[in-house]
Design a protein around this motif. Structure first.
Motif, PDB file in Angstrom:
ATOM      1  N   THR A  85      -0.524  15.169  -4.196  1.00 19.08           N
ATOM      2  CA  THR A  85       0.083  15.428  -5.503  1.00 19.08           C
ATOM      3  C   THR A  85       1.600  15.435  -5.352  1.00 19.08           C
ATOM      4  N   LEU A  86       2.252  14.555  -6.111  1.00 18.42           N
ATOM      5  CA  LEU A  86       3.711  14.441  -6.059  1.00 18.42           C
ATOM      6  C   LEU A  86       4.282  14.618  -7.461  1.00 18.42           C
ATOM      7  N   PHE A  87       5.253  15.510  -7.560  1.00 20.84           N
ATOM      8  CA  PHE A  87       5.891  15.768  -8.851  1.00 20.84           C
ATOM      9  C   PHE A  87       7.368  15.370  -8.810  1.00 20.84           C
ATOM     10  N   ARG A  88       7.831  14.784  -9.888  1.00 18.28           N
ATOM     11  CA  ARG A  88       9.244  14.492 -10.125  1.00 18.28           C
ATOM     12  C   ARG A  88       9.848  13.670  -8.976  1.00 18.28           C
ATOM     13  N   TYR A  89      10.985  14.097  -8.427  1.00 21.74           N
ATOM     14  CA  TYR A  89      11.683  13.306  -7.410  1.00 21.74           C
ATOM     15  C   TYR A  89      10.855  13.106  -6.140  1.00 21.74           C
ATOM     16  N   ALA A  90       9.856  13.930  -5.932  1.00 21.91           N
ATOM     17  CA  ALA A  90       9.016  13.789  -4.741  1.00 21.91           C
ATOM     18  C   ALA A  90       8.282  12.453  -4.715  1.00 21.91           C
ATOM     19  N   ILE A  91       8.128  11.833  -5.854  1.00 23.37           N
ATOM     20  CA  ILE A  91       7.451  10.537  -5.915  1.00 23.37           C
ATOM     21  C   ILE A  91       8.222   9.485  -5.117  1.00 23.37           C
ATOM     22  N   ASN A  92       9.511   9.704  -4.945  1.00 20.25           N
ATOM     23  CA  ASN A  92      10.332   8.745  -4.205  1.00 20.25           C
ATOM     24  C   ASN A  92      10.001   8.669  -2.720  1.00 20.25           C
ATOM     25  N   ILE A  93       9.104   9.527  -2.252  1.00 23.86           N
ATOM     26  CA  ILE A  93       8.709   9.436  -0.841  1.00 23.86           C
ATOM     27  C   ILE A  93       7.656   8.344  -0.630  1.00 23.86           C
ATOM     28  N   LEU A  94       7.078   7.824  -1.682  1.00 18.21           N
ATOM     29  CA  LEU A  94       5.978   6.860  -1.547  1.00 18.21           C
ATOM     30  C   LEU A  94       6.286   5.698  -0.600  1.00 18.21           C
ATOM     31  N   PRO A  95       7.465   5.061  -0.691  1.00 20.03           N
ATOM     32  CA  PRO A  95       7.735   3.956   0.242  1.00 20.03           C
ATOM     33  C   PRO A  95       7.832   4.399   1.701  1.00 20.03           C
ATOM     34  N   LYS A  96       8.007   5.701   1.907  1.00 23.59           N
ATOM     35  CA  LYS A  96       8.185   6.212   3.266  1.00 23.59           C
ATOM     36  C   LYS A  96       6.850   6.505   3.954  1.00 23.59           C
TER      37      LYS A  96
END
Length: 253
Positions: free
Chosen positions: A215-226
């Motif tokens: 579960t990723l909320f808000r800016y945490a979604i930006n970790i997806l490419p990592k």
């Protein structure tokens, strides 16, 4: 059970415990530096404790940590550090990374400035934690951990991983067991600075094994490419209410 407070803590280097000693609890609390002054001058890993089920160190007593030596087969139910001032950990953060042996720890509880001790700890390679959770409202609470090298903090296995606020930036530093199986992985970042370190990490560099729910909320979604391609997820939940929350993902190749 061994519990020392005030000036009694300075007796610690004088104690000689049996090599097969086992303790249910080891508790130290020191509000003043002079309460631990003798212990701080002792050599690192010179105070033998044996096996300890629960360890709690508060305030200046945290600086005693590098001086302690635990049994190589130590299994701890709970390890708790709490420090609301940087000086409470000023000596401990001078220790070498991955040098303070704890063994197997079921619950690792680090609060406020004590989060900075995380890179110094060494856990058993087969360690299993029910839950690993960190939260830091101020970056200084986790600055030492954030500055650690990527993939340098070995946690073993964790069934639940939850990082909040500035501790989200510690994620690239963590290494989980290659066969880790996690029930839940949750990140919530309301500010971009909470993920600034992750954004700078290489793509596909973060591996946490098999996870039932991410579960990723808000800016945490930006970790997806990592996230590494070896990660296996049963369920992925994303929540966004502003376009900038996904700006890094959109820019990813």
């Amino acid at each position: 059970k061994l519990e020392l407070s005030l000036f009694a803590i300075n007796i610690l280097p004088k104690l000689a415990l049996h090599e097969e000693n086992e303790m249910k609890e080891f508790i130290l609390s020191a509000e003043k530096k002079e309460y631990v002054s003798k212990v701080i001058r002792a050599e690192n890993s010179s105070i033998w404790l044996g096996k300890v089920k629960k360890m709690e160190l508060f305030r200046y007593a945290i600086n005693v940590l590098p001086k302690l030596q635990l049994h190589e087969e130590n299994v701890m139910d709970e390890f708790c550090l709490s420090a609301d001032r940087i000086e409470y950990v000023s000596e401990a953060i001078l220790a070498e990374n991955n040098n303070i042996w704890l063994g197997k720890v079921n619950k690792l509880d680090l609060k406020l400035f004590a989060i900075n001790i995380l890179p110094k700890l060494k856990l058993h390679e087969e360690n299993v934690m029910e839950e690993f959770s960190l939260s830091a409202e101020k970056e200084e609470y986790a600055s030492e951990a954030i500055r650690a090298k990527n993939n340098s903090i070995l946690l073993g296995r964790a069934k639940k991983l939850e990082l909040k606020l500035f501790t989200i930036n510690i994620l690239p530093k963590l290494v989980l067991h290659e066969e880790n199986e996690m029930e839940e992985f949750c990140l919530n970042a309301e500010k971009k600075e909470y993920v600034s370190e992750i954004i700078r990490a290489e793509n596909s560099s973060i591996c946490f094994g098999s996870v039932k729910k991410v579960t990723l909320f808000r800016y945490a979604i930006n970790i997806l490419p990592k996230l590494h391609e070896k990660n296996v997820m049963e369920e992925l939940c994303l929540s966004v209410d502003r376009i900038e929350h996904v700006s890094e993902v959109i820019r990813a190749e």
